[in-house]
Design an enzyme around this catalytic site. Sequence first.
Site, PDB file in Angstrom:
ATOM      1  N   CYS A   1      13.290   1.889   3.240  1.00 17.45           N
ATOM      2  CA  CYS A   1      13.790   1.569   4.585  1.00 17.45           C
ATOM      3  C   CYS A   1      14.037   0.072   4.731  1.00 17.45           C
ATOM      4  O   CYS A   1      13.095  -0.706   4.882  1.00 17.45           O
ATOM      5  CB  CYS A   1      12.772   2.046   5.620  1.00 17.45           C
ATOM      6  SG  CYS A   1      13.143   1.539   7.295  1.00 17.45           S
TER       7      CYS A   1
ATOM      8  N   CYS B   1      12.906  -1.437   8.056  1.00 16.75           N
ATOM      9  CA  CYS B   1      11.450  -1.659   8.172  1.00 16.75           C
ATOM     10  C   CYS B   1      10.991  -2.857   7.333  1.00 16.75           C
ATOM     11  O   CYS B   1      10.168  -3.653   7.780  1.00 16.75           O
ATOM     12  CB  CYS B   1      10.673  -0.437   7.697  1.00 16.75           C
ATOM     13  SG  CYS B   1      11.391   1.140   8.152  1.00 16.75           S
ATOM     14  N   ASP B   2      11.487  -2.972   6.104  1.00 15.46           N
ATOM     15  CA  ASP B   2      10.898  -3.915   5.143  1.00 15.46           C
ATOM     16  C   ASP B   2      11.816  -5.064   4.720  1.00 15.46           C
ATOM     17  O   ASP B   2      11.386  -5.958   3.996  1.00 15.46           O
ATOM     18  CB  ASP B   2      10.480  -3.149   3.862  1.00 15.46           C
ATOM     19  CG  ASP B   2       9.505  -2.028   4.180  1.00 15.46           C
ATOM     20  OD1 ASP B   2       8.690  -2.203   5.096  1.00 15.46           O
ATOM     21  OD2 ASP B   2       9.565  -0.972   3.515  1.00 15.46           O
TER      22      ASP B   2
END
Length: 302
Positions: free
Chosen positions: A133, A136-137
């Site tokens: 993701c 997200c990261d």
Amino acid sequence: MEEYEIIIIGAGPAGLSAGIYAGRQNSKTLLIDKGLTGGLGLEVPAMENYPGYEHINGMKLIEHTKNQCEQYCQINEMENIESITKEENGSFIINTDKDSYHTQNIILATGSKHRQLNVLGEDEFKGRGVSYCATCDGMFFKNRKVLVIGGGNSAAQESIFLTNLGCDVQIVHRRDELRAEKYLTDVLDKKGINVIWNSVVKEIKGSQTVESVILEKTDGSIIEVETDALFVAIGDLPQNELAISLGVKLDDSGYIITDKQQKTNVEHVYAAGDITGGIKQWVVACGEGAVASSIAFNERDL
Ligand code: NAP
């Protein structure tokens, strides 16, 4: 035991849309998700094909939709369904890790999960350079070297998102052409994102965090590419465990088979969104959720 007319399982775009429709037709409705509202929708960095918005990210659209849905239906997050049993009269009892509920109708909107590469180093470096993701990261790898694995819409979107963050991005794809849509490949070209063609990941290497990957080309040659991170975007797998437990028919890939009214082979069980396979688009998921709730309402026992 609390009684509901409709219980929707999965609070992604399909489940939220089903919740809005169910609540607005005055059906007492509960929406349950084992995680947070949004599902994989939370990970969509940007969308330009959802009607009404020229450009919106998944998190924002989920926030709007959740607010709207909560006006009409109860949403229980972080609640895991442990079993569903069918009563003799055709209704269902749903047992979760928190409570038990009785319902006349179930809408399965359980979506899908990320497919894994299943190569050496993948598990070892999860959260230490291996990610599924970019939204997200991605920030952890700002201005650093990253590889995105895959050739579909997700790989293209993740690559564009990471490039916009300032990452030095290369895509690794197993064939010599991408399957991503043209509006996305045009952006890849415009941004000059390089693709390493005809290559599959054999191993992910590093010490504390990812340092390089070993790629095997289709001609059998092996290369090692230095990278700080690997974003795996190679498609997804259906979350069909509850469907299987209910005896719902699946296709060869494990997705739920429905008719045009989103009915499954099990009476009073409907399915909507990515779990039905086919065209996995936000707008399609919403449409299917709306159909499932409307039909469950039309066919209720009066
Ligand atoms: P996808 O379309 O299934 O593409 C997966 C990609 O990963 C393919 O290029 C595939 O290669 C490759 N792949 C699969 N297994 C692999 C493996 N073991 N090793 C290396 N490569 C592998 O998946 P997606 O991009 O996640 O999209 C999923 C669905 O969501 C699609 O229906 C997509 O259209 C939709 N989606 C839409 C949007 C949008 O409309 N903006 C955005 C994201 C996703 P091959 O090409 O060789 O098969």
